[in-house]
Design an enzyme around this catalytic site. Structure first.
Site, PDB file in Angstrom:
ATOM      1  N   HIS A   1       0.831  -1.216   0.000  1.00 60.97           N
ATOM      2  CA  HIS A   1       0.000   0.000   0.000  1.00 60.97           C
ATOM      3  C   HIS A   1       0.864   1.263   0.000  1.00 60.97           C
ATOM      4  O   HIS A   1       0.468   2.285  -0.545  1.00 60.97           O
ATOM      5  CB  HIS A   1      -0.951   0.002   1.204  1.00 60.97           C
ATOM      6  N   ASP A   2       2.044   1.182   0.610  1.00 63.65           N
ATOM      7  CA  ASP A   2       2.960   2.318   0.574  1.00 63.65           C
ATOM      8  C   ASP A   2       3.459   2.550  -0.850  1.00 63.65           C
ATOM      9  O   ASP A   2       3.380   3.653  -1.389  1.00 63.65           O
ATOM     10  CB  ASP A   2       4.151   2.076   1.511  1.00 63.65           C
TER      11      ASP A   2
ATOM     12  N   PRO B   1      -5.303  -0.558  -5.984  1.00 63.21           N
ATOM     13  CA  PRO B   1      -6.149  -1.540  -6.681  1.00 63.21           C
ATOM     14  C   PRO B   1      -7.171  -2.135  -5.710  1.00 63.21           C
ATOM     15  O   PRO B   1      -6.849  -2.406  -4.556  1.00 63.21           O
ATOM     16  CB  PRO B   1      -5.153  -2.607  -7.161  1.00 63.21           C
TER      17      PRO B   1
ATOM     18  N   THR C   1      -1.419 -15.283  -0.242  1.00 64.85           N
ATOM     19  CA  THR C   1      -1.255 -16.582   0.417  1.00 64.85           C
ATOM     20  C   THR C   1      -1.233 -16.421   1.947  1.00 64.85           C
ATOM     21  O   THR C   1      -1.432 -17.382   2.671  1.00 64.85           O
ATOM     22  CB  THR C   1       0.029 -17.295  -0.053  1.00 64.85           C
TER      23      THR C   1
END
Length: 317
Positions: free
Chosen positions: A64-65, A159, A190
Site C-alpha cells: 500500500h505504501d 487496486p 497466500t
C-alpha cells in the site's frame, strides 16, 4: 564484471525512475549502518512471536505504501491538523502493525541516527515477513528516501479487490509493473485475513441473474455467507486468505483454479490468457512462484519518490 555492475546499476536507476534522483544499491548502509537489517529482522520476529498476523500486515503495508507516491513511507505518516493522511483513507483503515516499524526505527536511530529511511525499514520488514512465513529471502535494494506528503484522498488509487483484469492491468502498468508482476504479487494473498466487506459483492446480490458469483465454488460461497450475512454487524468478521494463512506458499494459486479465493480480483486472473497461464505455472511449481515473487517485489519496492530521512516515521522532519 565491470559491465555486469554497470548493467545492474542501470537496472536500479530505471526501476527508481519515479524519482529520477534516487538510485538504490545493495550496499547503501555498509559503512553507515551495517547492522540495520538484523535490527529490523529482530523487531519483526519479536512482534510475530506475540501476534502471528504481523507478517501479513507488514507485507500489505509495504504494498500500500509503494502504490501511492512510490515506496516513500507516506503510509506511515499520521494525520495532522486538517490533513488526513493515507493511513486514514478508507482502503487503509484495516492496516495494522505500524508499531513494529516505529519500534524498529527507534532501535535503528539509537545505533545510526539520521541515516536509515523509514521507507527502507518497511521494505526490509516486508521481506522479513515473507521469510518468517516460510517464504523466500532476497537482497532488498537500499537508499529510499521518505516522502513529505500523505493524503487520504490518494488511497483511491489503490487496486481494489473488486477490480476486473483490465482495471488490474491498468493499475499495475501505471506503476511500471507488468502482467507477470500482477500475478506474482497477487500471490502475497497466500497470507493474511480479509474482512467481509472486501468480498461481500461476490456472495450477496452478485448481479441481476446470480445472487452468488458463479465462478465461486458453491460450498466455499456457502461457508462465506454464514460468516458474512447480508446485514453483517460483526466488525471483525471475515475469512483467512487461504487455509494456510500464516504460511507463504503457492496454495493461493491452486485455490484460484478451484474457485476458492476471496476476491473478484483473484478470480479475474483467470480471465486473461497470459495471467491464466501463470496461475497454472505457479500452482504446479512453488519454486517458479517464489522466483517470480522475489523479482516482482524488488521491482515494486524500487519505485521511490521521497525527499528526506525521517527522524520519526510518524511525522515529517
Amino acid at each position: 564484471m565491470a559491465l555486469l555492475v554497470a548493467v545492474l546499476t542501470l537496472v536500479v536507476l530505471v526501476l527508481a525512475s519515479s524519482s529520477p534522483a534516487i538510485a538504490l544499491s545493495s550496499n547503501h548502509y555498509e559503512k553507515t549502518c551495517p547492522d540495520v537489517e538484523s535490527i529490523v529482522a529482530k523487531a519483526v520476529q519479536s512482534a510475530t512471536m506475540k501476534d502471528k498476523t504481523v507478517p501479513a500486515a507488514l507485507l500489505r503495508m509495504h504494498f500500500h505504501d509503494c502504490f501511492i507516491r512510490g515506496c516513500d513511507a507516506s503510509v506511515l505518516l499520521y494525520s495532522k491538523g486538517n490533513n488526513k493522511a493515507e493511513k486514514d483513507g478508507p482502503a487503509n483503515l484495516s492496516l495494522h502493525g505500524f508499531y513494529v516499524i516505529e519500534n524498529a526505527k527507534k532501535e535503528v536511530e539509537a545505533q545510526c541516527p539520521g541515516v536509515v529511511s523509514c521507507a527502507d525499514i518497511l521494505a526490509f520488514a516486508a521481506r522479513d515477513a515473507v521469510v518468517l512465513s516460510g517464504g523466500p529471502t532476497w537482497d532488498v535494494p537500499k537508499g529510499r528516501k521518505d516522502g513529505r506528503t500523505s493524503k487520504a484522498s490518494e488511497t483511491i488509487q489503490l487496486p481494489s479487490p473488486t477490480f476486473n483484469i483490465s482495471q488490474l492491468k491498468q493499475s499495475f502498468s501505471q506503476r511500471g509493473l507488468s502482467m507477470d508482476d500482477l500475478v506474482a504479487l497477487s500471490g502475497g494473498h497466500t497470507i493474511g485475513f480479509s474482512h467481509c466487506s472486501s468480498f461481500q459483492n461476490r456472495i450477496h446480490n452478485f448481479n441481476a441473474t446470480h445472487d452468488i458469483d458463479p465462478t465461486m465454488h458453491p460450498t466455499f460461497a456457502a461457508s462465506l455467507r454464514s460468516v458474512c450475512p447480508i446485514k453483517n454487524k460483526a466488525k471483525n468478521a471475515g475469512a483467512t486468505m487461504d487455509p494456510s494463512s500464516t504460511t507463504f506458499d503457492n496454495t493461493y494459486f491452486k485455490l484460484i483454479l478451484q474457485g476458492r479465493t476471496l476476491f473478484s480480483s483473484d478470480q479475474a486472473l483467470l480471465t486473461n490468457p497470459k495471467t491464466k497461464g501463470l496461475i497454472y505455472k505457479f500452482a504446479t511449481s512453488k519454486q517458479s512462484f517464489e522466483k517470480a515473487f522475489v523479482n516482482s517485489m524488488i521491482k515494486m519496492s524500487s519505485l521511490n519518490g521521497g525527499q528526506e530521512i525521517r527522524k520519526d516515521c510518524r511525522v515529517v522532519n
